[in-house]
Design a protein around this motif. Structure first.
Motif, PDB file in Angstrom:
ATOM      1  N   SER A  98       0.907  -1.331   0.000  1.00  0.00           N
ATOM      2  CA  SER A  98       0.105   0.170  -0.139  1.00  0.00           C
ATOM      3  C   SER A  98       0.900   1.183  -0.114  1.00  0.00           C
ATOM      4  O   SER A  98       2.221   1.166   0.332  1.00  0.00           O
ATOM      5  N   GLU A  99       0.251   2.376  -0.386  1.00  0.00           N
ATOM      6  CA  GLU A  99       0.788   3.670  -0.099  1.00  0.00           C
ATOM      7  C   GLU A  99       1.646   3.892   1.222  1.00  0.00           C
ATOM      8  O   GLU A  99       2.872   4.167   1.354  1.00  0.00           O
ATOM      9  N   GLN A 100       0.786   3.461   2.269  1.00  0.00           N
ATOM     10  CA  GLN A 100       1.493   3.591   3.646  1.00  0.00           C
ATOM     11  C   GLN A 100       2.523   2.729   3.816  1.00  0.00           C
ATOM     12  O   GLN A 100       3.713   3.035   4.434  1.00  0.00           O
ATOM     13  N   ASP A 101       2.531   1.481   3.154  1.00  0.00           N
ATOM     14  CA  ASP A 101       3.751   0.727   3.369  1.00  0.00           C
ATOM     15  C   ASP A 101       4.756   1.334   2.518  1.00  0.00           C
ATOM     16  O   ASP A 101       5.928   1.133   3.050  1.00  0.00           O
ATOM     17  N   ILE A 102       4.702   1.841   1.305  1.00  0.00           N
ATOM     18  CA  ILE A 102       5.812   2.525   0.663  1.00  0.00           C
ATOM     19  C   ILE A 102       6.380   3.489   1.288  1.00  0.00           C
ATOM     20  O   ILE A 102       7.702   3.959   1.582  1.00  0.00           O
ATOM     21  N   ARG A 103       5.523   4.560   2.291  1.00  0.00           N
ATOM     22  CA  ARG A 103       6.232   5.524   2.977  1.00  0.00           C
ATOM     23  C   ARG A 103       6.824   5.089   4.081  1.00  0.00           C
ATOM     24  O   ARG A 103       7.992   5.378   4.413  1.00  0.00           O
ATOM     25  N   SER A 104       6.360   4.017   4.925  1.00  0.00           N
ATOM     26  CA  SER A 104       7.000   3.494   6.008  1.00  0.00           C
ATOM     27  C   SER A 104       8.289   2.652   5.602  1.00  0.00           C
ATOM     28  O   SER A 104       9.302   2.702   6.394  1.00  0.00           O
ATOM     29  N   LYS A 105       8.261   2.046   4.807  1.00  0.00           N
ATOM     30  CA  LYS A 105       9.265   1.056   4.292  1.00  0.00           C
ATOM     31  C   LYS A 105      10.604   1.652   3.484  1.00  0.00           C
ATOM     32  O   LYS A 105      11.741   1.256   3.564  1.00  0.00           O
ATOM     33  N   PHE A 106      10.100   2.728   2.711  1.00  0.00           N
ATOM     34  CA  PHE A 106      11.168   3.181   1.832  1.00  0.00           C
ATOM     35  C   PHE A 106      11.219   4.787   1.612  1.00  0.00           C
ATOM     36  O   PHE A 106      12.434   5.226   1.958  1.00  0.00           O
ATOM     37  N   ILE A 107      10.198   5.479   2.069  1.00  0.00           N
ATOM     38  CA  ILE A 107      10.569   6.843   1.653  1.00  0.00           C
ATOM     39  C   ILE A 107      10.958   7.424   3.148  1.00  0.00           C
ATOM     40  O   ILE A 107      11.797   8.361   3.058  1.00  0.00           O
ATOM     41  N   SER A 108      10.287   7.062   4.100  1.00  0.00           N
ATOM     42  CA  SER A 108      10.607   7.614   5.647  1.00  0.00           C
ATOM     43  C   SER A 108      12.152   7.248   5.540  1.00  0.00           C
ATOM     44  O   SER A 108      13.064   8.423   6.137  1.00  0.00           O
ATOM     45  N   PRO A 109      12.656   5.964   5.543  1.00  0.00           N
ATOM     46  CA  PRO A 109      13.905   5.676   5.776  1.00  0.00           C
ATOM     47  C   PRO A 109      14.963   6.475   4.983  1.00  0.00           C
ATOM     48  O   PRO A 109      15.743   7.003   5.200  1.00  0.00           O
ATOM     49  N   ALA A 110      14.601   6.703   3.687  1.00  0.00           N
ATOM     50  CA  ALA A 110      15.274   7.650   2.900  1.00  0.00           C
ATOM     51  C   ALA A 110      15.726   8.804   3.442  1.00  0.00           C
ATOM     52  O   ALA A 110      16.545   9.419   3.295  1.00  0.00           O
ATOM     53  N   LEU A 111      14.490   9.571   4.123  1.00  0.00           N
ATOM     54  CA  LEU A 111      14.457  11.040   4.242  1.00  0.00           C
ATOM     55  C   LEU A 111      15.299  11.086   5.605  1.00  0.00           C
ATOM     56  O   LEU A 111      16.166  11.857   5.750  1.00  0.00           O
ATOM     57  N   ILE A 112      15.325  10.013   6.497  1.00  0.00           N
ATOM     58  CA  ILE A 112      15.818  10.040   7.798  1.00  0.00           C
ATOM     59  C   ILE A 112      17.296   9.868   7.392  1.00  0.00           C
ATOM     60  O   ILE A 112      18.281  10.618   8.287  1.00  0.00           O
ATOM     61  N   ALA A 113      17.715   8.821   6.497  1.00  0.00           N
ATOM     62  CA  ALA A 113      19.113   8.663   6.155  1.00  0.00           C
ATOM     63  C   ALA A 113      19.817   9.889   5.606  1.00  0.00           C
ATOM     64  O   ALA A 113      20.861  10.200   5.593  1.00  0.00           O
ATOM     65  N   ALA A 114      18.976  10.979   4.941  1.00  0.00           N
ATOM     66  CA  ALA A 114      19.511  11.994   4.345  1.00  0.00           C
ATOM     67  C   ALA A 114      19.720  13.370   5.396  1.00  0.00           C
ATOM     68  O   ALA A 114      20.242  14.326   5.105  1.00  0.00           O
ATOM     69  N   GLY A 115      19.521  12.952   6.653  1.00  0.00           N
ATOM     70  CA  GLY A 115      19.400  13.914   7.863  1.00  0.00           C
ATOM     71  C   GLY A 115      18.364  14.439   8.364  1.00  0.00           C
ATOM     72  O   GLY A 115      18.301  15.515   9.005  1.00  0.00           O
ATOM     73  N   TRP A 116      17.085  14.167   7.781  1.00  0.00           N
ATOM     74  CA  TRP A 116      15.920  14.935   8.525  1.00  0.00           C
ATOM     75  C   TRP A 116      15.687  14.365   9.499  1.00  0.00           C
ATOM     76  O   TRP A 116      15.289  13.100   9.753  1.00  0.00           O
ATOM     77  N   ASP A 117      15.287  15.255  10.744  1.00  0.00           N
ATOM     78  CA  ASP A 117      14.929  14.572  11.976  1.00  0.00           C
ATOM     79  C   ASP A 117      13.309  14.111  11.931  1.00  0.00           C
ATOM     80  O   ASP A 117      12.485  15.263  11.567  1.00  0.00           O
ATOM     81  N   LEU A 118      13.195  13.131  12.399  1.00  0.00           N
ATOM     82  CA  LEU A 118      11.702  12.658  12.547  1.00  0.00           C
ATOM     83  C   LEU A 118      10.996  13.554  13.536  1.00  0.00           C
ATOM     84  O   LEU A 118       9.685  13.701  13.181  1.00  0.00           O
ATOM     85  N   ASN A 119      11.476  14.206  14.448  1.00  0.00           N
ATOM     86  CA  ASN A 119      10.647  15.019  15.411  1.00  0.00           C
ATOM     87  C   ASN A 119      10.208  16.248  14.921  1.00  0.00           C
ATOM     88  O   ASN A 119       9.026  17.011  15.124  1.00  0.00           O
ATOM     89  N   THR A 120      11.211  16.911  14.490  1.00  0.00           N
ATOM     90  CA  THR A 120      11.136  18.586  14.175  1.00  0.00           C
ATOM     91  C   THR A 120      11.181  18.881  12.837  1.00  0.00           C
ATOM     92  O   THR A 120      10.692  19.861  12.441  1.00  0.00           O
ATOM     93  N   GLN A 121      11.625  18.122  11.783  1.00  0.00           N
ATOM     94  CA  GLN A 121      11.902  18.393  10.499  1.00  0.00           C
ATOM     95  C   GLN A 121      11.036  17.682   9.512  1.00  0.00           C
ATOM     96  O   GLN A 121      10.672  17.844   8.490  1.00  0.00           O
ATOM     97  N   LEU A 122      10.562  16.630  10.138  1.00  0.00           N
ATOM     98  CA  LEU A 122       9.837  15.493   9.089  1.00  0.00           C
ATOM     99  C   LEU A 122       8.562  15.305   9.786  1.00  0.00           C
ATOM    100  O   LEU A 122       8.333  14.665  10.443  1.00  0.00           O
TER     101      LEU A 122
END
Length: 781
Positions: free
Chosen positions: A7-31
């Motif tokens: 699902s779209e939610q799965d794509i976000r949680s398994k691929f997109i969010s990890p890619a953003l966090i790996a690029a340095g985006w803070d999960l609490n204040t920036q993302l």
């Protein structure tokens, strides 16, 4: 890994969010995920209102440098879409948030739209591992904005935490801060009434103050209530650093000063308190409701602004220009940001409205009989008096009674405890209207004498009740009669009825008055409001200067020619906004010396309502003048070229409600059409009759025809009882109800058995739905 089943939610949680966090985006204040940008437009159907969920804008991701400073939008799609499929949606949200970066992804990679053209490329495809870091996007962002490294800390200053800002408030704050960092000395923000100008001003001041870019600030307003509300509400976090200027001498140890501008100016040089400050004392001067007169070169506002010319001047207004001759734009320059009434309604942050325009017989033209004398024995001048004369040169006391009667009838038909503001010509008119409304509502006014209150500048008792009027937890007062005191600065979120019995020629004043009802308070059921117009003031909606034309007007007959009102007298009526103080205009009458005008007061002339027209908010915000029936015929003609085309679409639809909903989205008001027809016609008959000239049948007549054709003969037992109950349900409530699965849980069907048992009586869900479709075919045979 096969991503297609995800699902779209799965794509976000398994691929997109990890890619953003790996690029340095803070999960609490920036993302932040699932960021709701708009609330969804409120749609009014008859006397019902609900939010259109399809108009809610929700971004999958918003990326921030820090809370309040957005940089980018990321839209996600499942892997059955291409990597590009979300980019246009992302660009729409990026434009709303005023950011240059938009991304879309399906989990395989990203499409990156870079408005800064940092590398000379507008749009490119990158891998999941190549997503840019916060530092990279920030460097591109500040270069794109033209923010130099010396002022970058000012622009990056934290917001005050607490109530989250709406997207347009962020835009307004950030645009204003940007203008300050670039050395712009005069800044204008245009935001519709009810969109939070004071909160926006607070965040601007807070960030500049904390960054020490503005160490001492003066906040000016023209109404005492505005200053007091600002001090105790939005500006409360300034605490001990803030003071209100009230005395003739000032303490210069504070950093945030709030003042009624009349409190710091006077006719004598010694009364000009602002001169106790040095010219360079303030770094920032904020002028709330700056349309009122700061633009005029000879106004008291301009004296203050000219004196503190070294400070940055920030103007806040709902209207950028008041007259052709005097414009805020002349002084402040073009607005750095604009958020209009139309946009606020479209986004669902402001309440839509419908308008009832009422014509009174004497307003259309009245001539006194020969030798008629008024209450004071004055011979009434022999001429034609019209709407522009009422409550100015001529007072017909029974006209007040007629208006009070119509207001009362409206409240009796809707909600007698609905907060109501009646805008009158002057204080004397407001006093008379209070009395007329008390008499028209004697049952409730006897129980509580504060049911109707006069709230004007000269009335201490009324002004003391203003806080209770705007407090949704206080039942009384319910009806407030006023002149100008409540035009601005009254945050009456639960106001459901705005009555106009006042000559309004100023677009600014009109917008301010309309703004008394545009606030939404869902907790107390306030999603929309009604304007009851006795003075044709709502014709200003058709003026190109109005920023939305957000009502659709249906008029059965052409209006009488509009008689232009005479010029207002005195500073309060000055269309340039020359408001002096918060008191209403003085009453005009034979006992008012120096007015230069004779006013006649007559008691015995009866006044009647001769015509009413209802105006509705349309889906496209266009002001149209067809009758409701003509408008309906035109809209249906756009969708169906002939009766046969409509019948085919209706018969082919598995759910008739789908066609009804489609037509309602085009602005067709079936409830109002049925009310106008005076019969229980369902949408099918309304369409056939109005658009194609067919003879309509009532719902009850259609139901009886089905019974006469012995439609139920093929069914027996429980199935027959269910269909008979559904047919009766159709006759009472319409086709929409019998198509809903939950109808089986409603009376009287709930008495026959459980939904499972009732469906089983037909042999299963498929057979039940087939029986419903057959019943519908028989109904519309």
């Amino acid at each position: 890994m096969d991503k297609k089943p995800l699902s779209e939610q799965d794509i976000r949680s398994k691929f997109i969010s990890p890619a953003l966090i790996a690029a340095g985006w803070d999960l609490n204040t920036q993302l932040l995920e699932e960021v709701v940008l708009t609330s969804g437009r409120v749609v009014v159907r008859g006397n019902r209102a609900k939010r259109d969920e399809k108009t809610i804008r929700r971004a999958d991701y918003v990326l921030y440098l820090k809370p309040g400073i957005p940089l980018a939008i990321v839209e996600a799609k499942d892997n059955n879409h291409t990597v590009r499929d979300g980019i246009q949606q992302a660009l729409t949200y990026a434009e709303m948030l005023d950011v240059p970066f938009a991304f879309s992804s399906n989990g395989d990679g990203f499409i990156w739209h870079d408005k800064t053209l940092h590398d000379g490329v507008l749009e490119r495809e990158i891998t999941m591992e190549q997503f840019p870091s916060p530092a990279d996007l920030w460097r591109r962002y500040v270069a794109w904005r033209g923010i130099g490294p010396d002022v970058e800390p000012v622009f990056a200053q934290d917001y005050y935490p607490g109530k989250p800002a709406r997207y347009y408030q962020l835009n307004a704050v950030n645009r204003a801060i940007e203008a300050v960092t670039k050395g712009q000395s005069r800044i204008l923000l245009v935001m519709a009434t009810g969109t939070g100008k004071t909160y926006t001003a607070f965040q601007i001041i807070w960030r500049l103050w904390k960054a020490r870019a503005a160490k001492r600030i003066l906040f000016l307003a023209d109404r005492n209530i505005l200053v007091d509300q600002t001090k105790t509400n939005d500006f409360k976090p300034f605490g001990g650093a803030m003071t209100k200027i009230e005395n003739r001498s000032v303490d210069k140890s504070y950093e945030i000063y709030l003042s009624l501008y009349q409190a710091v100016t006077g006719t004598e040089e010694t009364q000009n308190i602002y001169r106790q400050f040095s010219r360079d004392f303030f770094d920032l001067v904020v002028i709330d409701e700056c349309h009122r007169g700061s633009a005029a070169e000879d106004s008291a506002w301009r004296e203050i602004l000219d004196y503190f010319s070294s400070a940055t001047h920030l103007g806040l207004t709902a209207t950028p220009k008041e007259t052709a001759e005097v414009s805020n734009i002349t002084y402040f320059g073009e607005p750095v940001y604009t958020y209009s009434l139309r946009q606020g309604i479209e986004d669902g942050f402001l309440a839509p409205y419908k308008v009832i325009r009422v014509d009174l017989d004497k307003d259309l033209g009245w001539r006194p009989t020969t030798g008629m004398v008024d209450r004071l024995g004055q011979v009434v001048e022999d001429r034609i008096y019209n709407q522009s004369d009422m409550n100015r040169s001529l007072v017909l006391t029974r006209r007040d009674e007629a208006i009070a009667k119509r207001i009362t009838e409206f409240l009796q038909a809707t909600d007698r405890m609905a907060k109501t503001i009646v805008f009158c010509e002057d204080i004397d008119h407001a006093a008379r209207m209070r009395q007329a409304l008390v008499n028209a509502n004697s049952d409730l006014a006897t129980v509580n004498p504060k049911y109707v209150m006069q709230i004007t500048g000269d009335n201490l008792e009324g002004k003391l009740e203003l806080d209770n009027f705007i407090n949704p937890r206080k039942d009384f007062p319910v009806i407030a009669t006023t002149s100008r005191l409540m035009t601005t600065g009254v945050d009456a979120k639960t106001c459901k009825l705005v009555v106009l019995d006042r000559t309004i020629r100023s677009m600014t004043e009109f917008k301010q008055i309309i703004g008394r009802g545009t606030r939404i308070d869902e907790e107390y059921g306030k999603l929309w409001f009604t304007i009851l117009d006795f003075k044709k003031a709502t014709e200003l909606f058709a003026d190109p200067a109005f920023d939305g034309d957000p009502v659709v007007v249906f008029e059965p007959e052409p209006d009488e020619p509009v008689v232009p009102p005479e010029e207002d007298g005195g500073p309060m009526g000055d269309p340039a906004g020359g408001l002096e103080g918060e008191d209403d205009a003085l009453p005009v009458g034979p006992d008012s010396p120096g007015t230069g005008r004779t006013r006649y007061v007559i008691d015995e002339v009866p006044v009647y309502v001769v015509n009413e027209r209802v105006q509705y908010l349309g889906p496209d915000g266009k002001l149209i003048t067809e009758s409701l029936r003509d408008f309906t015929r035109i809209q249906i003609g756009k969708r169906f070229v002939s009766l046969d085309a409509f019948l085919q679409a209706w018969n082919d639809a598995d759910r008739k409600q789908a066609i009804i909903a489609e037509l309602e989205e085009q602005g067709i008001l079936f409830d109002e059409l049925a009310k106008e027809a005076g019969k229980d016609l369902d949408p099918f008959d309304l369409v056939c009759h109005i658009a194609f000239g067919q003879m309509p049948l009532t719902r009850r007549e259609r139901a009886e025809n089905v019974k006469k054709r012995d439609y139920f003969a093929k069914y027996s037992g429980m199935a027959r009882l269910v269909l008979q109950a559904l047919l009766d349900k159709y006759a009472d409530d319409g086709i929409e109800n019998i198509e809903r699965p939950e109808v089986l849980r409603l009376a009287p069907l709930d008495q026959l058995g459980s939904p499972v048992e009732l469906v089983h009586a037909f042999g299963g869900r498929a057979q039940y739905q087939a029986a419903i479709r057959e019943l519908e075919r028989s109904l519309y045979q």
